[in-house]
Design an enzyme around this catalytic site. Structure first.
Site, PDB file in Angstrom:
ATOM      1  N   HIS A  24      -0.099 -12.466   1.434  1.00  0.00           N
ATOM      2  CA  HIS A  24      -0.851 -11.483   0.660  1.00  0.00           C
ATOM      3  C   HIS A  24      -0.952 -11.892  -0.808  1.00  0.00           C
ATOM      4  CE1 HIS A  24      -1.470  -6.866  -0.132  1.00  0.00           C
ATOM      5  NE2 HIS A  24      -2.588  -7.568  -0.232  1.00  0.00           N
ATOM      6  N   TYR A  44       0.830  -1.203   0.000  1.00  0.00           N
ATOM      7  CA  TYR A  44       0.000   0.000   0.000  1.00  0.00           C
ATOM      8  C   TYR A  44       0.874   1.265   0.000  1.00  0.00           C
ATOM      9  CZ  TYR A  44      -3.525  -3.400   1.576  1.00  0.00           C
ATOM     10  OH  TYR A  44      -4.347  -4.486   1.718  1.00  0.00           O
TER      11      TYR A  44
END
Length: 332
Positions: free
Chosen positions: A143, A58
């Site tokens: 992830h 992110y």
């Protein structure tokens, strides 16, 4: 009104019903100022949010750094923080352009490199700890290992087990926008949590086929992300997106019908979308991305909006929900 705390994956740390997704403060799609990012986290804390989720992905580490700054000074034992492994950040030799191709409005100071090796996982955790200014991660998620399932299962997961035994990681999870591979991890490993994005919502219940029943059976806590399916269930209208692409006409029509039923019962569609996942006993928390104090305040208000049993009954009567889909107890 503050959000409730639910049992955590390990049974020792609470997960707040509402979780703060920190992709937005990593400049997802558009810039966010440092001040607005801090105010968003402050608002979340004020409304009782005690679970914060981030990732190196992110904003090329910006989300982790901003979350660290906003949480600094708050009691460490009172909140849970999760981050993710699978993408290492490598410094770029020269900074040219931005990272918008990957979805983040930040300078392209680093490049991402997929790495689910044992060494890569340990390095990723060490890098995250440095950016976060912490000595432990409460939950570490694998992830998006869609194309790296074998390595994630045979190398990354065992390394996370070692880190858990060392106390560097408190709990292990997998975070994906599909339900099938997480179900395999629930069956074949000793993971503690699943972060499931977009696959258990009013429009998409694929998580119910196998994953959620398995999680309940194995005592694995499920965190649900993407309850608005990237916007369609927040504001269904022509041009709205579903899974970050223009919503097909049939899905838009279904979302508009959901909205009509909700309005007939005096319930905003956003409130029903946020409350719906808690009908399943495996669901411990709903994660909402926020980039401002106003957004987190709205999410907290919607989560606590009264939702009568008659609304869920009508959704089933109109076949907008299947007859076997579990629904929450009424909050009147």
């Amino acid at each position: 009104m503050t959000v409730r705390q639910n049992p955590s994956p390990t049974g020792t740390l609470p997960l707040s019903e509402l979780a703060f997704g920190a992709a937005g403060i990593g400049n997802l799609f558009a810039p966010v100022s440092d001040q607005d990012a801090e105010l968003a986290v402050e608002a979340a804390w004020r409304h009782g949010v005690r679970y914060f989720d981030t990732a190196p992905h992110y904003g090329l580490g910006l989300s982790e750094r901003r979350l660290a700054a906003a949480l600094r000074g708050l009691p460490r034992e009172q909140y849970i923080l999760s981050t993710k492994v699978g993408r290492l950040l490598e410094p770029s030799s020269s900074v040219e352009g931005d990272d918008l191709a990957a979805g983040f409005a930040v300078p392209a100071t680093h490049r991402r490199r997929w790495n689910f090796s044992a060494h890569g996982v340990r390095r990723s955790i060490e890098d995250s700890l440095e950016r976060l200014g912490l000595d432990r991660i409460d939950i570490a998620y694998l992830h998006d290992p869609d194309d790296h399932a074998h390595q994630a299962l045979t190398e990354a997961y065992p390394e996370l087990e070692r880190l858990r035994a060392e106390g560097v990681v408190g709990a292990i999870g997998i975070g994906m926008n599909q339900a099938e591979l997480p179900a395999r991890f629930v069956r074949d490993t000793d993971i503690d949590a699943v972060l499931l994005a977009g696959r258990y919502s009013l429009l998409d219940q694929r998580g119910l086929t196998e994953l959620l029943p398995l999680a309940a059976e194995h005592g694995v806590s499920v965190v649900i992300g993407g309850v608005f399916n990237s916007g369609l269930l927040a504001d269904p209208r022509p041009g709205a997106t579903f899974d970050y692409a223009p919503a097909p006409d049939a899905l838009l029509a279904r979302a508009l019908e959901l909205k009509t039923v909700c309005e007939r019962h005096g319930v905003p569609l956003r409130a029903a979308a946020l409350r719906f996942p808690f009908g399943h006993p495996a669901v411990a928390s709903v994660l909402v991305g926020a980039r401002s104090a106003a957004e987190i305040q709205d999410a907290a208000a919607m989560l606590h909006h009264p939702v009568p049993a008659a609304l869920w009954a009508e959704l089933k009567h109109r076949r907008l929900l299947g007859p076997d889909v579990p629904v929450p107890q009424a909050v009147d």
